[in-house]
Enzyme design. Structure first.
Site, PDB file in Angstrom:
ATOM      1  N   ASP A  34      51.685   1.568  21.674  1.00  0.00           N
ATOM      2  CA  ASP A  34      51.009   0.363  21.180  1.00  0.00           C
ATOM      3  C   ASP A  34      52.064  -0.677  20.787  1.00  0.00           C
ATOM      4  O   ASP A  34      53.103  -0.351  20.212  1.00  0.00           O
ATOM      5  CB  ASP A  34      50.139   0.730  19.958  1.00  0.00           C
ATOM      6  CG  ASP A  34      49.126  -0.338  19.637  1.00  0.00           C
ATOM      7  OD1 ASP A  34      47.920  -0.077  19.796  1.00  0.00           O
ATOM      8  OD2 ASP A  34      49.539  -1.456  19.219  1.00  0.00           O
ATOM      9  N   HIS A 102      39.922   2.859  25.042  1.00  0.00           N
ATOM     10  CA  HIS A 102      41.238   3.438  24.745  1.00  0.00           C
ATOM     11  C   HIS A 102      41.136   4.347  23.539  1.00  0.00           C
ATOM     12  O   HIS A 102      40.391   4.065  22.602  1.00  0.00           O
ATOM     13  CB  HIS A 102      42.287   2.353  24.517  1.00  0.00           C
ATOM     14  CG  HIS A 102      41.877   1.295  23.535  1.00  0.00           C
ATOM     15  ND1 HIS A 102      41.055   0.244  23.872  1.00  0.00           N
ATOM     16  CD2 HIS A 102      42.159   1.143  22.220  1.00  0.00           C
ATOM     17  CE1 HIS A 102      40.861  -0.513  22.816  1.00  0.00           C
ATOM     18  NE2 HIS A 102      41.509   0.009  21.795  1.00  0.00           N
TER      19      HIS A 102
END
Ligand code: AMP
Length: 116
Positions: A34, A102
């Site tokens: 991320d 996700h």
């Protein structure tokens, strides 16, 4: 043919049109770090096929949804031998900002509960 969205940022990562720090890729999922990590390890696991939400994907491709969870647990074990957390945000109330399904895999620190 797998569904894809030309304007979706995560589909662009699947197609390698934008770069990501990938930790896993196979036919059905891509996992990458991320950009705004919330733990020492913060990885996103996405299906290569576009689906906005878990509930859509469960209807559309249940085997791939199971594969996505298997990948999340494999990465959790790899990066969080002491424990890890898997989070999937669906919809505005949950704070979903990218509308391509996700799973967040977070590890490397003690987590608190309840989440914010
Ligand atoms: P959510 O709020 O559950 O939709 O989470 C979306 C996540 O995607 C956030 O944690 C963002 O930091 C992350 N993110 C957005 N764009 C990218 C990108 N290009 N590469 C990696 N992570 C991203």
């Amino acid at each position: 043919m797998a569904q894809t969205d030309p304007n979706c940022i995560f589909c662009k990562i699947v197609r390698k049109e934008i770069s990501a720090d990938e930790v896993l890729r196979d036919e059905h999922v891509v996992a990458f770090r991320d950009l705004n990590p919330q733990a020492p390890t913060h990885v996103l696991v996405i299906p290569t096929e576009h689906a906005a939400h878990l509930s859509d994907f469960m209807q559309q491709a249940p085997a791939q949804a199971a594969h996505l969870l298997a990948a999340a647990s494999e990465l959790g074990r790899r990066f969080g031998p002491g424990g890890y957390r898997v989070v999937m945000n669906e919809g505005a109330d949950a704070g979903q900002t990218v509308h391509h399904l996700h799973a967040h895999v977070l590890a490397g620190r003690r987590m608190t509960w309840p989440p914010g």
